[in-house]
Design an enzyme around this catalytic site. Structure first.
Site, mmCIF file in Angstrom:
data_model
loop_
_atom_site.group_PDB
_atom_site.id
_atom_site.type_symbol
_atom_site.label_atom_id
_atom_site.label_comp_id
_atom_site.label_asym_id
_atom_site.label_seq_id
_atom_site.Cartn_x
_atom_site.Cartn_y
_atom_site.Cartn_z
ATOM 1 N N CYS A 93 40.241 108.359 -2.396
ATOM 2 C CA CYS A 93 39.244 109.072 -3.192
ATOM 3 C C CYS A 93 37.978 108.875 -2.288
ATOM 4 C CB CYS A 93 39.279 108.499 -4.411
ATOM 5 S SG CYS A 93 38.323 109.555 -5.554
ATOM 6 N N ARG A 127 34.781 116.980 -13.842
ATOM 7 C CA ARG A 127 35.574 116.077 -13.155
ATOM 8 C C ARG A 127 37.141 116.429 -13.170
ATOM 9 N NH1 ARG A 127 32.869 111.951 -11.252
ATOM 10 N NH2 ARG A 127 34.604 110.680 -10.710
ATOM 11 N N HIS A 191 44.875 107.656 -7.144
ATOM 12 C CA HIS A 191 45.126 105.957 -7.451
ATOM 13 C C HIS A 191 46.189 106.063 -8.503
ATOM 14 C CE1 HIS A 191 40.528 105.611 -6.927
ATOM 15 N NE2 HIS A 191 40.353 106.935 -7.161
#
Ligand code: GLN
Length: 240
Positions: A93, A127, A191
């Site tokens: 990320c 997001r 993640h």
């Protein structure tokens, strides 16, 4: 045999369980009798990068990213030559965004990246959050990689992606591509942490490091029932 794993900026970049990736790498080496030294590279410990065998860069908030970017810029040439030389790197990320030319944050400010790759990332409205499943482009079996993503940045590039998005958003939520692969450097939005649930990817990185350092062609097999039951649970819950 020993591997030196460089954990880049552990104090500033560590989101959504990223630390688990380093634990997974270490444990999988220990189970095989490979000694591991974890080196925390940060502003107060600028250990020589060329001593590292495997590099992990986690994700971070925009604030953490800003601090790290300006510091690591001093080492962009070293990072680039390590990547060219085949050193395995896993960048998640914010770490993945850092390897590109720049990150354009939510306020529209340019945060210069290392510029090792010719991509950039722009923070856009909304997001991209949730569980993600991709089909990997590395030829690993099983072909799925599972994780969790949470990013405002959208990355656009023409490099080999780490995989095709089956569920979730990936690089930008538009082109169905996720991550980037160049030599043994992998950038990804996954993640989770990614490695404990994807032991085939963890071993890919370890093998690349062992091959580069010792010419090893194969790793001994481990019992990965537990790891793959976590992986398969995500498939069961979210795969189409
Ligand atoms: N700040 C970046 C983004 O939102 C990186 C976030 C992260 O590392 N999870 O795109």
């Amino acid at each position: 045999m020993e591997l030196k794993i460089y954990h880049m900026y552990p104090d500033l970049l560590n989101l959504y369980g990223d630390l688990g990736n380093v634990t997974s790498l270490r444990q999988r080496c220990v189970w095989r009798g490979i000694n591991v030294e974890i080196v925390g590279f940060s502003m107060n410990n600028e250990a020589p990068l060329e001593d590292g065998d495997l590099f992990f860069i986690g994700g971070g908030s925009d604030r953490g990213q800003n601090i790290v970017y300006s510091h690591l810029l001093n080492y962009s040439r070293e990072m680039e030559s390590l990547i060219e030389d085949g050193a395995p790197v896993l960048a998640i990320c914010g770490g993945y965004q850092l390897l590109g030319e720049k990150y354009i944050d939510a306020e529209g400010n340019d945060v210069p990246g290392l510029g090792i790759f010719d991509y950039h990332t722009r923070s856009e409205e909304g997001r991209l959050i949730g569980n993600i499943i991709i089909k990997n482009s590395l030829g690993l079996s099983p072909e799925t990689l599972v994780g969790f993503e949470n990013h405002g940045g959208r990355t656009y590039h023409e490099h080999q992606p780490l995989g095709q998005v089956m569920v979730g958003y990936g690089n930008n939520g538009k082109d169905q591509e996720e991550g980037m692969v160049y030599q043994n450097c992998i950038g990804t939005y996954l993640h989770g942490p990614i490695l404990p649930k994807n032991p085939h990817l963890a071993d890919y990185l370890i093998l690349k490091a062992m091959e580069r350092k010792y010419g090893l062609k194969e790793l001994s097999k481990l019992d990965d029932d537990r790891e793959f039951s976590a992986h398969d649970k995500v498939l069961q819950l979210y795969a189409p």
